[in-house]
Design a protein around this motif. Structure first.
Motif, PDB file in Angstrom:
ATOM      1  N   THR A   1     -10.922  -5.589   1.727  1.00  0.00           N
ATOM      2  CA  THR A   1     -10.306  -5.112   2.972  1.00  0.00           C
ATOM      3  C   THR A   1     -10.790  -5.905   4.181  1.00  0.00           C
ATOM      4  O   THR A   1     -10.236  -5.778   5.267  1.00  0.00           O
TER       5      THR A   1
ATOM      6  N   ASP B   1      -5.357   1.417  -8.074  1.00  0.00           N
ATOM      7  CA  ASP B   1      -4.016   0.834  -8.026  1.00  0.00           C
ATOM      8  C   ASP B   1      -3.113   1.579  -9.004  1.00  0.00           C
ATOM      9  O   ASP B   1      -3.557   2.017 -10.076  1.00  0.00           O
TER      10      ASP B   1
ATOM     11  N   ASN C   1       0.848  -1.189   0.000  1.00  0.00           N
ATOM     12  CA  ASN C   1       0.000   0.000   0.000  1.00  0.00           C
ATOM     13  C   ASN C   1       0.889   1.246   0.000  1.00  0.00           C
ATOM     14  O   ASN C   1       2.121   1.158   0.127  1.00  0.00           O
TER      15      ASN C   1
ATOM     16  N   GLY D   1      -4.220  -8.738  -0.106  1.00  0.00           N
ATOM     17  CA  GLY D   1      -3.034  -8.146  -0.721  1.00  0.00           C
ATOM     18  C   GLY D   1      -1.927  -9.169  -0.933  1.00  0.00           C
ATOM     19  O   GLY D   1      -1.225  -9.138  -1.944  1.00  0.00           O
TER      20      GLY D   1
ATOM     21  N   THR E   1      -1.243  -0.575  -4.169  1.00  0.00           N
ATOM     22  CA  THR E   1      -2.654  -0.958  -4.162  1.00  0.00           C
ATOM     23  C   THR E   1      -3.467   0.031  -3.332  1.00  0.00           C
ATOM     24  O   THR E   1      -2.974   0.634  -2.393  1.00  0.00           O
ATOM     25  N   GLY E   2      -4.697   0.205  -3.717  1.00  0.00           N
ATOM     26  CA  GLY E   2      -5.594   1.136  -3.034  1.00  0.00           C
ATOM     27  C   GLY E   2      -6.888   1.191  -3.805  1.00  0.00           C
ATOM     28  O   GLY E   2      -7.160   0.302  -4.620  1.00  0.00           O
TER      29      GLY E   2
ATOM     30  N   GLU F   1      -5.556   6.028   2.327  1.00  0.00           N
ATOM     31  CA  GLU F   1      -4.549   6.007   1.290  1.00  0.00           C
ATOM     32  C   GLU F   1      -5.115   6.411  -0.066  1.00  0.00           C
ATOM     33  O   GLU F   1      -5.020   5.690  -1.054  1.00  0.00           O
TER      34      GLU F   1
END
Lengths: 257, 257, 257
Positions: free
Chosen positions: C185, C166, C119, C191, C162-163, C137
């Motif tokens: 999440t 991405d 992340n 991840g 990643t978020g 993020e």
């Protein structure tokens, strides 16, 4: 069961540092995530203390304990004590070997634990009350209450005995919980994940015995709810529905059944 | 397949001590619980022998083996030998490195194993029969039989070779099993859990080759049954149904398909 | 997203050597198997190099790192470098302790990594860009792009952040991906499994940034698809459908939603 405890967990998403066994580590993380907490798992002695000091609570579970992990457990427990955050001990299979019992004694000497959670046989072992480890852990005989009281008073902690009826004891008061389902005995780590849920609830603003009772009551209710789903045909199909249910509201768990 | 073996397991709930790899440890525990056995996992050298001596059987699986775990495996195996309870060896990836093959040799020197379970390539490696590790493990060539016979005779054990057709060999007789489903190759630890089911069946009153054949036949049948469920759309949805099916009666597995 | 990359993986079934954390090891193996790769997990320093040298790619994930595992990671990474096969680093929680950050520095000094995936906070930490680890993020601020560029250039690697969106960066170009779902999440190791899928895609014949983008796009698409299933009511029931979806064709994932 106090609704405000569950709500506070879901709002704050407490970070719980787990030093737990390898059998249940994934199940525990997924269960806690669904419930509303934030899991972190780290067992290196080099950073167990550091991580515990940023976490909101610590769970010590000796299920697959090795000697090298004891230092990390004590470091994490002490860091939590220093910070004033809750520490829960799950003495899995403590009576199975002198190695395990000596580790548990060492932890209890070095760390003050907010709660000890286990079955009646495990907790009886901690306070030298004879217990038939092959026998059914019924509380009908009244012995489990004696065990709970003695554990709570000896270690100045909250004792949580799981079984058909769960018992929570603060050293004086005895509280009982009847929610739950026997399918949980067919899911490995059902007790271990409960330890994580208890730790999370102990981070909220309430008395420990109320927090612990809320955790076990909610957990049992989620199990009952999940088992009532028509898609559930055994422990394999129960598991995903149980993880889901841990994330639901209490009203939902009660209404839909 | 002898029904009495399955029934005896479910009645006695044998305690199986697993020294197995971290990839499959949760899946193995849940699968064995559903089938009817009682899993215990402990890899500390300090108490592996003690735990094995109270267990009804021991599984040694070298999937993610580290040097430090070898002592625990040997302690557990010897304790089981002394008690007369079954020991099963699953030499996962034995040919992948000299480290692994030397560990397996050491275990086989120090412990008498009741059964060795693996694919044809793994068992061929144990008795120095050349085997194309990239090739399909068909038994059409007849080589797998040769491997099974040589493993059984060399180590005075029951050889179990898994594949499209499974082979069980007591050193003289060759028994075959055709149940099973290729979806199992998409589930990590499908072979490892079978090792646990085999160990459990070996605790009953029967000849080892009949116990082993019953274990692999039932396991394959459960896989076929689970895969036939309309809810199953891939390895992810197969898994919970497979865990469920391991707890069903044989008649149910046969009828409902 | 290039379809040929996915197809090549499914045809060749690349063998990926994982040195990953114990929380996600089973989930990672099952996810990679479903996607089309072949997982192998081995952390013993004695054979990590040997196994990496026969594998097609190596994943280094420091999630539950212990000191004793660092040697194995470096041995595996160097063997892959020597062979010319891809190495992916997932610096899980690198900023959580000085122990973790010193291990990551050591790995990055000894091993050339083809890609670093994490992340924004984790990757920012690697290049000393301040990052609010409690903050969302988001890439709205533009900082994540700066982090990606600096990581890619500093370590001569492909950066994958990643978020919600991405970012993939080869040091010059910035590529974006919008597929995915927030339910990820709530699944532990989402991840980490992506790191394994990325490693597998990096074994194909293409430029790394295209391979990485394909991996994250496909992964997000599979999550969206799985979440759209009517059987999915939370993270527990999402998981089996997500494992299934990782094995589907892109057309199927797009059509059925």
């Amino acid at each position: 069961m106090k609704l405000s405890i569950i709500n506070e967990v879901r709002e704050k998403k407490p970070l719980i540092h787990h030093l737990t066994n390898n059998v249940v580590i994934n199940f525990t993380a997924n269960g806690l995530l669904s419930f509303g907490g934030s899991p972190i798992m780290a067992k290196a002695p080099e950073d167990a203390g550091t991580i515990a000091s940023v976490a909101d609570g610590v769970l010590l579970n000796i299920g697959t304990i090795k000697q090298e992990e004891v230092t990390a457990m004590i470091e994490a427990g002490r860091a939590a004590n220093k910070k004033g955050s809750p520490v829960v001990l799950d003495p899995v299979g403590v009576g199975a070997s002198s190695f395990r019992s000596s580790i548990v004694k060492q932890i209890l000497k070095e760390v003050h634990v907010t709660a000890i959670k286990g079955n009646a046989g495990e907790l009886a072992y901690l306070v030298n009350i004879p217990w038939d480890r092959k026998g059914v852990e019924s509380i009908g005989s009244g012995n489990a209450e004696e065990v709970a009281l003695k554990v709570a008073n000896t270690f100045n902690t909250t004792a949580i005995i799981t079984g058909e009826t769960d018992i929570v004891c603060n050293g004086e008061e005895l509280l009982y919980n009847k929610t739950g389902h026997s399918i949980l005995t067919k899911v490995t780590g059902a007790g271990c994940l409960l330890g994580s849920i208890v730790t999370t609830c102990l981070t909220t603003e309430e008395r420990p015995e109320v927090q612990a009772l809320t955790a076990v009551s909610f957990y049992g209710l989620a199990a009952e709810y999940a088992y009532s789903k028509k898609e559930v045909k055994g422990p394999g199909t129960f598991l995903p529905h149980f993880i889901d249910a841990l994330g639901y509201d209490i009203e939902e768990l009660r209404r839909e059944r």
